[in-house]
Design a protein around this motif. Structure first.
Motif, PDB file in Angstrom:
ATOM      1  N   UNK A  85       4.917  -6.328  -1.486  1.00 21.60           N
ATOM      2  CA  UNK A  85       4.639  -5.372  -2.529  1.00 21.60           C
ATOM      3  C   UNK A  85       3.544  -4.389  -2.083  1.00 21.60           C
ATOM      4  N   UNK A  86       2.531  -4.897  -1.386  1.00 24.19           N
ATOM      5  CA  UNK A  86       1.442  -4.041  -0.920  1.00 24.19           C
ATOM      6  C   UNK A  86       1.976  -2.935   0.009  1.00 24.19           C
ATOM      7  N   UNK A  87       2.887  -3.289   0.911  1.00 25.89           N
ATOM      8  CA  UNK A  87       3.447  -2.309   1.850  1.00 25.89           C
ATOM      9  C   UNK A  87       4.300  -1.270   1.131  1.00 25.89           C
ATOM     10  N   UNK A  88       5.050  -1.717   0.148  1.00 25.37           N
ATOM     11  CA  UNK A  88       5.867  -0.777  -0.635  1.00 25.37           C
ATOM     12  C   UNK A  88       4.972   0.236  -1.324  1.00 25.37           C
ATOM     13  N   UNK A  89       3.906  -0.234  -1.953  1.00 27.38           N
ATOM     14  CA  UNK A  89       3.001   0.677  -2.658  1.00 27.38           C
ATOM     15  C   UNK A  89       2.275   1.607  -1.689  1.00 27.38           C
ATOM     16  N   UNK A  90       1.926   1.130  -0.508  1.00 30.08           N
ATOM     17  CA  UNK A  90       1.326   2.003   0.511  1.00 30.08           C
ATOM     18  C   UNK A  90       2.284   3.131   0.878  1.00 30.08           C
ATOM     19  N   UNK A  91       3.556   2.778   1.048  1.00 30.68           N
ATOM     20  CA  UNK A  91       4.566   3.774   1.417  1.00 30.68           C
ATOM     21  C   UNK A  91       4.786   4.778   0.280  1.00 30.68           C
ATOM     22  N   UNK A  92       4.920   4.274  -0.944  1.00 29.39           N
ATOM     23  CA  UNK A  92       5.129   5.152  -2.103  1.00 29.39           C
ATOM     24  C   UNK A  92       3.938   6.100  -2.277  1.00 29.39           C
ATOM     25  N   UNK A  93       2.735   5.569  -2.161  1.00 28.44           N
ATOM     26  CA  UNK A  93       1.537   6.392  -2.330  1.00 28.44           C
ATOM     27  C   UNK A  93       1.432   7.447  -1.232  1.00 28.44           C
TER      28      UNK A  93
END
Length: 59
Positions: free
Chosen positions: A1-9
């Motif tokens: 989840x952390x990596x997904x949010x990093x990518x989205x941000x």
């Protein structure tokens, strides 16, 4: 989840001001927020340690 949010941000504008406007003073908000983003119906904010926190979800 952390990596997904990093990518989205990384693909979107920082929504920190928007989140602070939406969140009431009585709601939980990390004090050391660096950036915020919207993903999958929720606002998430990243703290100085690089961890994402769910701030508010809209259903």
């Amino acid at each position: 989840m952390q990596r997904i949010l990093d990518r989205v941000a990384g693909l979107a504008a920082n929504r920190k001001d928007e989140v602070f406007d939406l969140v009431q003073q009585d709601e939980s908000m990390p004090t050391d927020v660096c950036t915020c983003t919207w993903w999958d119906g929720c606002y998430y904010c990243k703290d100085e340690d690089g961890l994402w926190h769910s701030v508010r979800c809209v259903t």
